[in-house]
Enzyme design. Structure first.
Site, short mmCIF file in Angstrom:
data_model
loop_
_atom_site.label_atom_id
_atom_site.label_comp_id
_atom_site.label_asym_id
_atom_site.label_seq_id
_atom_site.Cartn_x
_atom_site.Cartn_y
_atom_site.Cartn_z
N HIS A 26 48.85 35.67 55.74
CA HIS A 26 48.39 34.41 56.31
C HIS A 26 48.99 33.27 55.50
CE1 HIS A 26 45.61 36.10 59.16
NE2 HIS A 26 44.91 36.74 58.22
N CYS A 72 51.68 31.97 59.22
CA CYS A 72 51.47 30.69 59.90
C CYS A 72 51.83 29.54 58.96
CB CYS A 72 50.02 30.55 60.35
SG CYS A 72 49.55 31.68 61.69
#
EC number: 3.4.22.61
Length: 511
Positions: free
Chosen positions: A352, A393
């Protein structure tokens, strides 16, 4: 639902149900279903093709007289149910499946109809070809039909002109043996005609799907006359003898380029973050996001694919799962220290993240630019290619206000950043897409491009191919993604050459 329970429910489907099933299908669904069920039956494919052509010219009132599915049940009295249900799942005929007493969600988990290259009973190439039919626009289908018909006119022409039903044309090409499916595992298949067309017209995702399907299932060629060798493409997307793996190895590369060797390629460090927790150390509380980071399902597929591809290139792959931020930094520094006799270093981080940051498994993030500073601070990596691959991301962190952990890494000269290259899954400010079963768009496309182009194209060009391929993809809800690259390469850099005997493992083993 277990596989045993599904088989039990399939047995409740009676052959007398089939006329009603057929009435509930529209013509497009019937065409797709016929293609999936009959496409690998050459003796009956011609007959079904003619039946579909008659139905295409008939009115809707004539449809109740169609017996395509009943004929199929007669031809496969013992196995027709499992083939039919999988085909109905693939075309998304949910209403029909519900009327048959079956649960769509349970069937979806069993048959994976949304994964183009994975099948249970249906021929793998038929499923991949159907997926391609669904992906192409009407204009793309029309151009494809016209181009292939113009260049491959064999026998009497097919007197059908509606490219919306591309499967009808594919059935025609199968019966004319312009393309061949081979046996049940695609041994002896020949879909090079389609691969060449897709590559030449920048439909790389469709070409890759066919290549991966054959590579995933075929083990050997059935006969010398119908080999399943899939030739790499030249710079214009044309496959020929000069672009075979052997010939590609002798094709000239750019002059004054840096060419890495298999013997000393270097370390490929893969940091794979799947499971996350919140570090309990009070010193790190300021770095934690306010919410728990979710599980990253599908990331193991990316890790395995990266491991296979970089091992194929000669890299010493070191893969680590679920590292906290300090362990990440430790392994990166250790890889740098051990790169004295190596020609390059690759660091892949799957996690992430937010803009210019990636999380450790303890939910503490590192700044990506700081990681690059670490790589560039080691003298034994001076002017050597240093590739950082980030699957994470990169949205602005306006709500969480998380802070990256500060890394102490000093550089004294801008020249230390020479041959530093970053490949990001997405441009800054946007999320990165990842399939929970088959892996991320970016990593899978990157590995595909390396396998296909590393013998002929330098790294920067390979990354350009990846950007184009990913940008052309669309998710179920029309999601899009555009990768980003940046760096300071002072010359073209080529990955080590591979030979035809190097094993390339398919995208999704073991599913």
């Amino acid at each position: 639902m277990s596989g045993h329970n599904i088989l039990t429910q399939l047995e409740s489907i009676d052959v007398l149900d089939l006329p009603y099933v057929e009435r509930d299908l529209n013509f497009a669904q019937l065409v797709s279903l016929s293609f999936l069920l009959y496409g690998d039956e050459h003796s009956t494919a011609t007959y079904i093709l003619q039946k579909l052509l008659v139905l295409a010219r008939a009115t809707a009132s004539d449809w109740p007289h169609s017996d395509i599915l009943s004929q199929y049940a007669k031809s496969k009295p013992q196995t027709w149910r499992k083939y039919l249900v999988e085909a109905l799942c693939i075309i998304g005929a949910r209403q029909v499946l519900r009327k048959l007493g079956l649960c769509w969600q349970e069937l979806r988990m069993h048959y994976l109809p949304h994964v183009g290259s994975i099948r249970v009973h249906i021929h793998p190439l038929l499923k991949s070809l159907y997926t391609i039919c669904e992906e192409l626009t009407l204009a793309q289908r029309g151009r494809m039909v016209l181009d292939i018909k113009e260049k491959n006119s064999v026998g009497d022409p097919l007197r059908f002109y509606d490219a919306e039903y591309l499967e009808i044309f594919l059935l025609d090409w199968l019966t004319r043996r312009l393309i061949r499916l081979g046996d049940f595992n695609a041994n002896g298949s020949d879909v090079q005609l389609l691969i060449e067309y897709f590559k030449f017209n920048d439909l790389h995702a469709q070409a890759t799907l066919l290549v991966d399907t054959v590579n995933a299932y075929a083990t050997s060629s059935c006969s010398p006359a119908t080999p399943n060798v899939l030739l790499p493409m030249d710079g214009n997307g044309i496959a020929n003898e000069s672009s075979s793996p052997t010939a590609a190895a002798s094709r000239p590369r750019a002059k004054n380029a840096l060419q890495l060797s298999r013997e000393n390629a270097g370390i490929a460090l893969i940091i794979n973050q799947q499971e996350f927790y919140r570090d309990a150390n009070d010193d790190y509380k300021v770095y934690l996001p306010p919410i728990e980071l979710p599980l990253r399902n599908g990331t193991d597929m990316d890790k395995q694919r990266l491991t296979n591809v970089f091992s194929m290139l000669g890299y010493k792959v070191e893969a680590h799962d679920n590292l906290d931020h300090l362990s990440m930094l430790h392994h990166i520094r250790q890889a740098c220290k051990r790169s004295l006799l190596h020609e390059s270093l690759v660091v892949c981080i799957l996690s992430h993240g937010f803009e210019d940051a990636v999380y450790g498994a303890n939910s503490v993030a590192l700044r990506i630019s700081d990681i690059e500073n670490v790589l560039c601070s080691y003298e034994n990596l001076y002017e050597k290619p240093k590739l950082v691959v980030i699957q994470a991301c990169q949205q602005e962190d306006k709500e969480n206000n998380a802070l990256p952990y500060k890394i102490n890494a000093s550089t004294k000269s801008p020249c230390q950043y020479l041959n530093m290259l970053r490949a990001m899954s997405t441009v800054p400010g946007f999320p990165a897409l990842r399939h929970t079963q088959t892996g991320s768009w970016f990593i899978q496309s990157l590995c595909d491009a390396i396998v296909e182009h590393s013998n002929s194209d330098h790294i920067a060009d390979i990354l350009t191919i990846v950007i184009n391929n990913v940008a052309n993809k669309r998710g179920n809800k029309n999601e899009t993604m555009v990768p980003w690259t940046g760096g300071a390469l002072r010359q073209h850099v080529y990955f080590p050459r591979t030979s035809a005997t190097d094993k390339v493992v398919p995208d999704s083993p073991g599913l």
